[in-house]
Design an enzyme around this catalytic site. Sequence first.
Site, short mmCIF file in Angstrom:
data_model
loop_
_atom_site.label_atom_id
_atom_site.label_comp_id
_atom_site.label_asym_id
_atom_site.label_seq_id
_atom_site.Cartn_x
_atom_site.Cartn_y
_atom_site.Cartn_z
CG ASN A 1 25.17 -30.95 -36.47
OD1 ASN A 1 24.32 -30.20 -36.60
ND2 ASN A 1 25.19 -32.27 -36.62
CE LYS B 1 20.53 -21.20 -31.59
NZ LYS B 1 20.25 -22.52 -31.62
CD GLU C 1 6.40 -4.61 -5.10
OE1 GLU C 1 5.15 -5.08 -4.84
OE2 GLU C 1 6.29 -3.27 -4.89
CE1 TYR D 1 22.27 -29.30 -33.29
CE2 TYR D 1 20.98 -30.54 -34.94
CZ TYR D 1 21.10 -29.55 -34.18
OH TYR D 1 20.21 -28.34 -34.36
CB SER E 1 16.45 -21.28 -35.64
OG SER E 1 17.63 -21.10 -36.62
CE LYS F 1 0.94 1.76 -0.91
NZ LYS F 1 -0.26 0.69 -1.60
CB THR G 1 16.85 -15.40 13.83
OG1 THR G 1 16.56 -15.34 15.12
CG2 THR G 1 18.55 -15.08 14.09
CG HIS G 2 13.18 -17.60 13.66
ND1 HIS G 2 12.93 -19.02 13.40
CD2 HIS G 2 14.10 -17.76 14.56
CE1 HIS G 2 13.71 -19.86 14.10
NE2 HIS G 2 14.61 -19.21 14.54
CB SER H 1 -0.98 4.18 -5.35
OG SER H 1 -2.38 3.98 -5.48
N1 ARG Z 1 19.73 -24.02 -36.63
C1 ARG Z 1 20.36 -25.07 -36.15
C2 ARG Z 1 20.60 -25.00 -34.46
O1 ARG Z 1 20.34 -23.74 -33.99
C3 ARG Z 1 21.80 -25.29 -36.52
C4 ARG Z 1 22.45 -26.53 -36.61
C5 ARG Z 1 21.41 -27.46 -37.58
N2 ARG Z 1 22.12 -28.72 -37.70
C6 ARG Z 1 21.42 -29.57 -38.25
N3 ARG Z 1 21.87 -31.01 -38.43
N4 ARG Z 1 20.12 -29.58 -38.78
O2 ARG Z 1 20.58 -26.05 -33.94
#
Ligand code: ARG
Length: 460
Positions: free
Chosen positions: A107, A322, A287, A314, A20, A280, A152-153, A274
């Site tokens: 955690n 994330k 947009e 957890y 990660s 244009k 309105t509308h 354009s």
């Molecule tokens: N990389 C993990 C996360 O983003 C960190 C926590 C990992 N905890 C575990 N018990 N494996 O959640």
Amino acid sequence: MLRGRFSQDTHQLVQEFTDSLDNDRVFAEQDIQGSQAHARMLGRQGIITQQEAEQLVSGLERIREEIQKGSFPWRSDLEDVHLNIEHRLTELLGSVGEKLHTGRSRNDQVALDLRLYVSQRVEEWQALLLQLARALTDQAEQHLETILPGYTHLQPAQPVSLAHHLLAYVQMLRRDAERLRQAQERIRVSPLGAAALAGTTYPVDPEEIAREVGFGNSFANSMDAVSDRDFVLEPLFCAATITTHLSRLCEEIILWANPSMGFLGLPDAFATGSSIMPQKKNPDIAELIRGKAAGTFGALQTMLSLIKGLPLAYNRDLQEDKKPFYQADVIVSGSLSLLTAMIAEMEFNPEKMLRAVNSGHLNATELADYLVSKDIPFRTAHQVTGKAVAYAESQGRGLQELKLSELQEFSPQVEEDVFRALDPYQAVARRNSPGGTGFKAVSDQLAAVKAWLESASGDG
Ligand code: ARG
């Protein structure tokens, strides 16, 4: 680092799949901040010696510098930002480095990091919201007495002050800013000290850590602390609401910039051409802001789906929390910044607005109200006015362009003073009910908005 009980190495595919680092290295700074607070607490509580705590804090300081300089040796085989930093700390300090994680789990660690990061980004959103509100308020101040059709509308309804129209968006942004401020109270709660899920046997002091990282409170329940992610959900809901408001404003800009309305000219720097049609001038920015709003809804939906099936406490699913936040963050901050710059340079076209006001029978309500003032019951007045509108329409004229004698055909009570009643400018000026579009009511609103902007720039 964590494989004491295993006899086999992690499979290469598992390593890649669980990695990660690309997602959490973004909050390395917050990880260091949290770890320094944790180390100091360990020292103060006598869980490690003061000297060890100082060593940990300065080792972490060195890592902070390495990361800033770009010389930190990131290793994707070390799974995430937390293990990378802890591993490096042990490389730098030897076995003292291994004491950092006492009484803590990844955690509660990751939950704190993400709370710190989210809180900081939300603070930025609050500041950007205020900037946009200010740009709209500045324009409103210049256009208090500019009138345009209110719809309105999407059908011309009654004339309104342009300032009133723009301030409607400021009111939405103001609620958005308030929502974020309230969300911050719940984001800024420290989960550190919850450990893996059950708390810890060490005499930790979660309140002290909370104070140290600048948060208001620490957690009440360790299982909730490590598994709750409504501190991400809530800002994502706010993001979805903010971008919904921006999208509506952009839709308005797109309509107003259309030559058939022509209520505003897009600043050249914010319009696109354009590739084939030389005439244009396209509102692509508006947009795109309207389009990108979809991404924040997606992020909110992803986050809701991620959490809904998770038992306490957890679960590794949470590692996927994330990306949705980052996705929404890029959209919210990008859209707010761009819209602020565009609004500040927007040129409105009061003549076109007035022409539209005069051509859509927007003063029909005024004629009905005028007849009511001559003691005609409202329903009859409505009927009579409808007939007058149909007549004016068939003539290709506005009600105000009919002769007094023509108007008297519909109701003998009509007198010379009807023309003042039919003047759209007067129609706006008369609507001074609280929060209405009358110039007096709008300048009261403007003053209240400015007072809010003044006081909010202090605390976001
Ligand atoms: N990389 C993990 C996360 O983003 C960190 C926590 C990992 N905890 C575990 N018990 N494996 O959640």
